[in-house]
Design a protein around this motif. Structure first.
Motif, mmCIF file in Angstrom:
data_model
loop_
_atom_site.group_PDB
_atom_site.id
_atom_site.type_symbol
_atom_site.label_atom_id
_atom_site.label_comp_id
_atom_site.label_asym_id
_atom_site.label_seq_id
_atom_site.Cartn_x
_atom_site.Cartn_y
_atom_site.Cartn_z
ATOM 1 N N HIS A 14 3.469 -69.351 57.916
ATOM 2 C CA HIS A 14 4.245 -68.462 57.047
ATOM 3 C C HIS A 14 3.673 -67.047 57.049
ATOM 4 C CE1 HIS A 14 6.077 -66.805 53.405
ATOM 5 N NE2 HIS A 14 4.858 -66.588 52.946
ATOM 6 N N LEU A 15 2.342 -66.932 56.897
ATOM 7 C CA LEU A 15 1.710 -65.610 56.877
ATOM 8 C C LEU A 15 1.806 -64.927 58.235
ATOM 9 C CD1 LEU A 15 -1.535 -66.323 54.793
ATOM 10 C CD2 LEU A 15 0.592 -65.263 54.022
ATOM 11 N N THR A 16 1.675 -65.714 59.293
ATOM 12 C CA THR A 16 1.785 -65.145 60.642
ATOM 13 C C THR A 16 3.168 -64.553 60.852
ATOM 14 O OG1 THR A 16 0.189 -66.753 61.478
ATOM 15 C CG2 THR A 16 1.566 -65.633 63.102
ATOM 16 N N LYS A 17 4.180 -65.240 60.364
ATOM 17 C CA LYS A 17 5.554 -64.753 60.529
ATOM 18 C C LYS A 17 5.835 -63.542 59.633
ATOM 19 C CE LYS A 17 10.362 -65.993 59.662
ATOM 20 N NZ LYS A 17 10.846 -65.080 60.702
ATOM 21 N N LYS A 18 5.421 -63.641 58.357
ATOM 22 C CA LYS A 18 5.760 -62.591 57.394
ATOM 23 C C LYS A 18 5.001 -61.297 57.634
ATOM 24 C CE LYS A 18 6.328 -61.604 52.497
ATOM 25 N NZ LYS A 18 6.416 -62.149 51.133
ATOM 26 N N PHE A 19 3.688 -61.393 57.904
ATOM 27 C CA PHE A 19 2.861 -60.192 58.037
ATOM 28 C C PHE A 19 2.426 -59.904 59.471
ATOM 29 C CE2 PHE A 19 1.971 -61.809 53.676
ATOM 30 C CZ PHE A 19 2.530 -60.750 52.971
ATOM 31 N N LEU A 20 2.816 -60.789 60.387
ATOM 32 C CA LEU A 20 2.466 -60.622 61.799
ATOM 33 C C LEU A 20 0.955 -60.593 62.000
ATOM 34 C CD1 LEU A 20 5.130 -57.984 62.916
ATOM 35 C CD2 LEU A 20 5.290 -60.477 62.914
ATOM 36 N N TRP A 21 0.258 -61.482 61.282
ATOM 37 C CA TRP A 21 -1.183 -61.606 61.431
ATOM 38 C C TRP A 21 -1.496 -62.707 62.431
ATOM 39 C CZ3 TRP A 21 -2.261 -61.866 55.476
ATOM 40 C CH2 TRP A 21 -2.117 -60.585 54.926
ATOM 41 N N ASP A 22 -2.444 -62.455 63.289
ATOM 42 C CA ASP A 22 -2.857 -63.446 64.283
ATOM 43 C C ASP A 22 -4.223 -63.997 63.875
ATOM 44 O OD1 ASP A 22 -3.437 -65.013 66.408
ATOM 45 O OD2 ASP A 22 -3.289 -63.447 67.928
ATOM 46 N N PHE A 23 -4.237 -65.218 63.342
ATOM 47 C CA PHE A 23 -5.475 -65.815 62.869
ATOM 48 C C PHE A 23 -6.271 -66.479 63.989
ATOM 49 C CE2 PHE A 23 -2.650 -65.804 59.152
ATOM 50 C CZ PHE A 23 -3.441 -65.081 58.266
ATOM 51 N N GLU A 24 -5.720 -66.456 65.189
ATOM 52 C CA GLU A 24 -6.439 -67.027 66.329
ATOM 53 C C GLU A 24 -7.231 -65.963 67.076
ATOM 54 O OE1 GLU A 24 -6.347 -70.167 66.482
ATOM 55 O OE2 GLU A 24 -4.725 -70.402 65.038
ATOM 56 N N ALA A 25 -7.006 -64.689 66.759
ATOM 57 C CA ALA A 25 -7.639 -63.602 67.508
ATOM 58 C C ALA A 25 -9.053 -63.341 67.019
ATOM 59 C CB ALA A 25 -6.794 -62.329 67.385
ATOM 60 N N ASP A 26 -9.808 -62.616 67.840
ATOM 61 C CA ASP A 26 -11.150 -62.178 67.476
ATOM 62 C C ASP A 26 -11.000 -60.977 66.554
ATOM 63 O OD1 ASP A 26 -13.716 -61.377 67.219
ATOM 64 O OD2 ASP A 26 -14.131 -61.135 69.354
ATOM 65 N N LEU A 27 -11.568 -61.067 65.345
ATOM 66 C CA LEU A 27 -11.367 -60.023 64.345
ATOM 67 C C LEU A 27 -12.536 -59.046 64.280
ATOM 68 C CD1 LEU A 27 -9.788 -62.107 61.462
ATOM 69 C CD2 LEU A 27 -8.657 -60.654 63.141
ATOM 70 N N ASP A 28 -13.106 -58.728 65.428
ATOM 71 C CA ASP A 28 -14.209 -57.767 65.435
ATOM 72 C C ASP A 28 -13.727 -56.333 65.296
ATOM 73 O OD1 ASP A 28 -16.130 -59.680 65.634
ATOM 74 O OD2 ASP A 28 -16.195 -59.648 67.831
ATOM 75 N N ASP A 29 -12.456 -56.099 65.659
ATOM 76 C CA ASP A 29 -11.936 -54.743 65.565
ATOM 77 C C ASP A 29 -11.717 -54.361 64.110
ATOM 78 O OD1 ASP A 29 -11.974 -54.573 68.300
ATOM 79 O OD2 ASP A 29 -9.923 -55.349 68.504
ATOM 80 N N CYS A 30 -11.452 -53.098 63.870
ATOM 81 C CA CYS A 30 -11.312 -52.611 62.501
ATOM 82 C C CYS A 30 -9.920 -52.845 61.937
ATOM 83 C CB CYS A 30 -11.649 -51.113 62.422
ATOM 84 S SG CYS A 30 -13.385 -50.756 62.755
ATOM 85 N N ASP A 31 -8.908 -52.912 62.781
ATOM 86 C CA ASP A 31 -7.546 -53.015 62.290
ATOM 87 C C ASP A 31 -7.036 -54.449 62.420
ATOM 88 O OD1 ASP A 31 -7.401 -50.288 61.771
ATOM 89 O OD2 ASP A 31 -6.924 -49.864 63.874
ATOM 90 N N PRO A 32 -6.140 -54.858 61.512
ATOM 91 C CA PRO A 32 -5.574 -56.194 61.600
ATOM 92 C C PRO A 32 -4.837 -56.387 62.920
ATOM 93 C CG PRO A 32 -5.067 -55.170 59.499
ATOM 94 C CD PRO A 32 -5.651 -54.102 60.372
ATOM 95 N N VAL A 33 -4.943 -57.581 63.474
ATOM 96 C CA VAL A 33 -4.251 -57.909 64.710
ATOM 97 C C VAL A 33 -2.912 -58.529 64.361
ATOM 98 C CG1 VAL A 33 -4.374 -59.251 66.841
ATOM 99 C CG2 VAL A 33 -6.455 -58.302 65.842
#
Length: 386
Positions: A356-375
């Motif tokens: 649901h969150l991936t669809k609504k906010f386009l967040w990728d929880f499988e990605a490496d979150l080392d960067d500063c901006d949300p993926v």
């Protein structure tokens, strides 16, 4: 005050069983609201009627008396639990710019108001029933008991802290005794200028009384291996918090999470947002607790579902997603939720929430979150949370 068209049966029940807030003397132009909606007070306003029994958050901002369209002051709010047909009476105190509810303790005065309620009815705005479902979804774990324990002893939740100097240093001699610089000397740097300012503290009785979140996540005398384990899985710290503050009712921690969210979203209290973040991070990063407290974590998913649905999308970019706080925190939660000791119902609910969150906010929880901006990620298929 205006409300959307209400079902006649609902209107009749609320008229018969609803509570009434009689608020006398509130200055015209004051911004006043209840729960999730607010209005500018008009010249004929005398209160709010047809309020569903239960917990509510009354909030208001004083305005420039010389100009009802002028500047609005900081918001003040208080939690109230209203009974069916209850009348709560308050008078505006112009000196304190606050509502005084002492009249509600006067039985004769309340009886007099009740006897003239029909005459007062045209000056009472109806409760905004259209926000009721939303309000209940944001506070279903928040009881008056929890709200009373968390709100300031003053009973008022204030957007701006009421601060006073830690020490009353009226004279140069007092400052010298505290080894502080004199006020009459020029500042050579920003630090020196800040040092000249008195140390401030919050006025006693005005601070929110949140649960203490342990800064040490491991037990005394822990080995290096235990310290590492407790840093990755903060269940030890969470169990300490539950035992100290919510031992009898662990689910009350969800009420605290909702209290902090309401104080921030409706009451504009930034400290409440900071506590919401810290408490959420503790809950999401406690793997063993997730295996032990199934109902707590099923409730957490429902609480977050409704809370995240109420935050404006651009707010995530400005604050919530700063340093990937929310995405990284929830990534840990989703990782723990698929562990071998997690209840299957909780695991499935977590997977649906993640989709649901991936669809609504386009967040990728499988990605490496080392960067500063949300993926973000594109997800074409529709996913329901039910």
């Amino acid at each position: 005050m205006a409300s959307v068209d209400m079902d006649p049966d609902v209107a009749r029940r609320l008229f018969e069983e609803g509570a009434t807030l009689v608020l006398l003397g509130v200055p015209q132009g004051t911004e006043l609201g209840i729960d999730y909606k607010s209005w500018r007070v008009g010249p004929l306003f005398r209160g709010v009627k047809m309020i569903p029994p239960g917990l509510h958050f009354l909030h208001y901002c004083s305005t420039n008396a010389a100009n009802c369209g002028g500047e609005i002051g900081p918001k003040t709010g208080l939690f109230l639990t209203l009974k069916p047909r209850e009348i709560l009476l308050a008078n505006w105190n112009p000196k304190e710019e606050d509502l005084d509810f002492s009249a509600s303790q006067n039985v004769e005065e309340v009886s007099r108001v009740r006897a003239t309620l029909r005459d007062l009815d045209p000056f009472l705005g109806p409760y905004p029933y259209e926000v009721m479902r939303k309000w209940v979804s944001l506070t279903d774990h928040l009881s008056q008991e929890v709200a009373t324990a968390l709100q300031p002893l003053s009973g008022r939740v204030c957007a701006f802290s009421d601060v006073i100097p830690e020490l009353q240093l009226k004279h140069t001699k007092d400052r010298e005794e505290q080894n502080l610089p004199r006020n009459d000397t020029a500042c050579q740097s920003m630090k020196e200028g800040l040092d000249k300012l008195p140390r401030m503290k919050q006025r006693e009785g005005t601070e929110l009384r949140f649960s203490d979140i342990p800064r040490q996540t491991y037990p005394p005398g822990a080995t290096p291996a235990q310290i590492t384990k407790c840093s990755l899985d903060q269940s030890y710290a969470l169990e300490n918090l539950l035992e100290k503050h919510h031992q009898l009712k662990p689910l009350n921690v969800l009420g605290e999470l909702q209290f902090a969210f309401v104080c921030f979203l409706v009451g504009n209290v930034y400290d409440a947002f900071e506590h919401w973040k810290r408490l959420l991070a503790l809950l999401c990063r406690s793997e063993e607790a997730m295996q032990k407290h199934k109902d707590l974590y099923l409730g957490l998913i429902a609480v977050l579902y409704h809370q995240l649905g109420e935050i404006p999308p651009d707010f995530f970019v400005d604050i919530v997603s700063q340093n990937n706080f929310l995405t990284s925190t929830l990534q840990d939660f989703f990782q723990f939720s698929i562990g071998p000791g997690v209840d299957s119902t909780l695991r499935k609910r977590s997977e649906k929430f993640k989709a649901h969150l991936t669809k609504k906010f386009l967040w990728d929880f499988e990605a490496d979150l080392d960067d500063c901006d949300p993926v973000v990620v594109e997800l074409p298929d529709d996913v329901a949370l039910e």
